[in-house]
Design an enzyme around this catalytic site. Structure first.
Site, PDB file in Angstrom:
ATOM      1  N   ASP A  50      38.756  41.329  31.517  1.00  0.00           N
ATOM      2  CA  ASP A  50      37.287  41.394  31.644  1.00  0.00           C
ATOM      3  C   ASP A  50      36.665  40.238  30.876  1.00  0.00           C
ATOM      4  OD1 ASP A  50      35.320  44.074  32.365  1.00  0.00           O
ATOM      5  OD2 ASP A  50      34.403  42.436  31.224  1.00  0.00           O
ATOM      6  N   ASP A  76      37.332  35.341  32.838  1.00  0.00           N
ATOM      7  CA  ASP A  76      36.174  35.094  33.699  1.00  0.00           C
ATOM      8  C   ASP A  76      36.725  34.855  35.094  1.00  0.00           C
ATOM      9  OD1 ASP A  76      34.052  34.225  35.178  1.00  0.00           O
ATOM     10  OD2 ASP A  76      33.452  32.612  33.819  1.00  0.00           O
ATOM     11  N   VAL A  77      36.549  35.822  35.980  1.00  0.00           N
ATOM     12  CA  VAL A  77      37.195  35.741  37.305  1.00  0.00           C
ATOM     13  C   VAL A  77      36.733  34.534  38.112  1.00  0.00           C
ATOM     14  CG1 VAL A  77      37.652  38.230  37.515  1.00  0.00           C
ATOM     15  CG2 VAL A  77      35.494  37.290  38.394  1.00  0.00           C
ATOM     16  N   ASN A 103      38.323  44.099  40.885  1.00  0.00           N
ATOM     17  CA  ASN A 103      37.188  45.030  40.760  1.00  0.00           C
ATOM     18  C   ASN A 103      35.945  44.383  40.167  1.00  0.00           C
ATOM     19  OD1 ASN A 103      35.865  47.853  40.038  1.00  0.00           O
ATOM     20  ND2 ASN A 103      36.041  46.723  38.111  1.00  0.00           N
ATOM     21  N   TYR A 168      24.645  40.635  47.387  1.00  0.00           N
ATOM     22  CA  TYR A 168      25.719  41.612  47.173  1.00  0.00           C
ATOM     23  C   TYR A 168      26.384  42.005  48.494  1.00  0.00           C
ATOM     24  CZ  TYR A 168      28.011  45.941  45.688  1.00  0.00           C
ATOM     25  OH  TYR A 168      28.932  46.923  45.428  1.00  0.00           O
ATOM     26  N   LYS A 172      30.276  41.340  49.636  1.00  0.00           N
ATOM     27  CA  LYS A 172      31.240  42.411  49.934  1.00  0.00           C
ATOM     28  C   LYS A 172      31.709  42.344  51.390  1.00  0.00           C
ATOM     29  CE  LYS A 172      31.397  44.323  45.816  1.00  0.00           C
ATOM     30  NZ  LYS A 172      32.610  44.306  44.990  1.00  0.00           N
ATOM     31  N   THR A 203      27.886  54.247  36.836  1.00  0.00           N
ATOM     32  CA  THR A 203      28.579  53.363  35.894  1.00  0.00           C
ATOM     33  C   THR A 203      27.532  52.714  34.985  1.00  0.00           C
ATOM     34  OG1 THR A 203      28.370  51.420  37.325  1.00  0.00           O
ATOM     35  CG2 THR A 203      30.342  52.785  37.623  1.00  0.00           C
TER      36      THR A 203
END
Ligand SMILES: NC(=O)c1ccc[n+]([C@@H]2O[C@H](COP(=O)([O-])OP(=O)(O)OC[C@H]3O[C@@H](n4cnc5c(N)ncnc54)[C@H](O)[C@@H]3O)[C@@H](O)[C@H]2O)c1
Length: 280
Positions: A50, A76-77, A103, A168, A172, A203
């Site tokens: 993460d 950091d993806v 994720n 978003y 996706k 969340t």
């Protein structure tokens, strides 16, 4: 009979490969943490990766305290160099990474016009490019071992757009396409690639967003709420032998929201978002 008392044939039969070591991104909180907990409790060694590296390590330490195999890694993806370092750290801890769960994600609100280039770059950079960089990082090892599992965390909104979720929804939808593309390209290498697409989940990230948009009591009144454990169990299924022949699947985990396509099943701050009306 062989020396172990088992039939000799059984001794020489190679054991089918199975997932042992998993990287879960965005695992410091929310859905990623739920996935990491379910997987660790099921006996997998889990690297919680993460951008909040300290928090990821704190959660990993709790899992270790409960007798599970877990480490926290800063990642950091959206940065390729960060992926290389994270993969090296995960492999140093547990050995070859058999499974990757993409994720980490953000879900900024805004229509096509409200989205500026910086927001587009950030959202697509984390949700879509970040997942690709992760896949590209783990593929060489998985191909060499002719075994691997990739699970991308999508959303009902990958295929059922909702007004005000522009960047978003696009990210996706792209991730859905990427899932199927990678599934087709690497099935002959023994790599299964799937997507779990949840509906609304309570969340920390989603709460913050809802509060920012005037929905202080989220998720009160929300129908068909999905839990982080629900998502964890779906991912677990795909990583266990039951998922060995599952490839290119979009596993909607939304109590049928995508089938009914009834945004009224959920509660959003602005009433106009609850129903789609054609007004010409
Ligand atoms: N909450 C929902 O209702 C819902 C529904 C469907 C899908 N999802 C998806 O599930 C995933 C997790 O969502 P959540 O609700 O748990 O969010 P969250 O904000 O609670 O957690 C996201 C985690 O990702 C991490 N992260 C953010 N940017 C990162 C980066 N660049 N590199 C590495 N880590 C980064 C954050 O630090 C955080 O720990 C996202 O991909 C989201 O789109 C959420």
């Amino acid at each position: 009979m062989g020396v172990t008392g088992q039939p000799a044939e059984a001794e020489s039969t190679p054991q089918p490969a199975q997932v042992r070591n998993v990287i879960v991104t965005g695992a410091a909180q929310g859905i990623g943490l739920g996935i990491a907990q379910v997987l660790a409790e099921a006996g997998f060694a889990v690297a919680l990766a993460d951008i909040q590296g300290d928090l990821a390590e704190a959660e990993a330490a709790k899992l270790r305290g409960a007798g599970h195999k877990a480490i926290g890694i800063g990642l950091d993806v959206s940065a390729d160099a960060s992926w290389k370092a994270a993969l090296a750290a995960a492999e140093a801890a547990f050995g070859p990474v058999d499974a990757l769960v993409n994720n980490a994600g953000i879900s900024p609100r805004g229509t096509a016009e409200m989205t500026d280039e910086a927001l587009w770059e950030r959202c697509l950079g984390i949700n879509l490019k970040g997942s690709w960089l992760g896949i590209r990082a783990v593929l060489p090892g998985m191909r060499a071992r002719r075994f691997g599992r990739i699970v991308n965390i999508g959303s009902t909104r990958a295929s059922r757009p909702l007004r005000g979720l522009f960047a978003y929804g696009v990210s996706k939808a792209g991730l859905l396409g990427m899932t199927q593309q990678v599934a087709v390209e690497y099935v002959t290498d023994g790599i299964m690639t799937n997507m779990v697409a949840p509906g609304w989940v309570d969340t920390p990230g989603e709460r913050l967003l809802q509060q920012r948009h005037g929905r202080e009591d989220f998720p009160a009144g929300l129908q068909n709420l999905i839990t982080v454990e629900d998502v964890g169990r779906a991912v677990r299924y795909l990583l266990e032998p039951g998922g060995d022949r599952v490839n290119g699947l979009i596993l909607y985990l939304d109590a049928g929201l995508h089938v009914a396509d009834d945004a009224g099943m959920i509660y959003l701050p602005e009433a106009e978002h609850n129903r789609y009306e054609q007004r010409l």
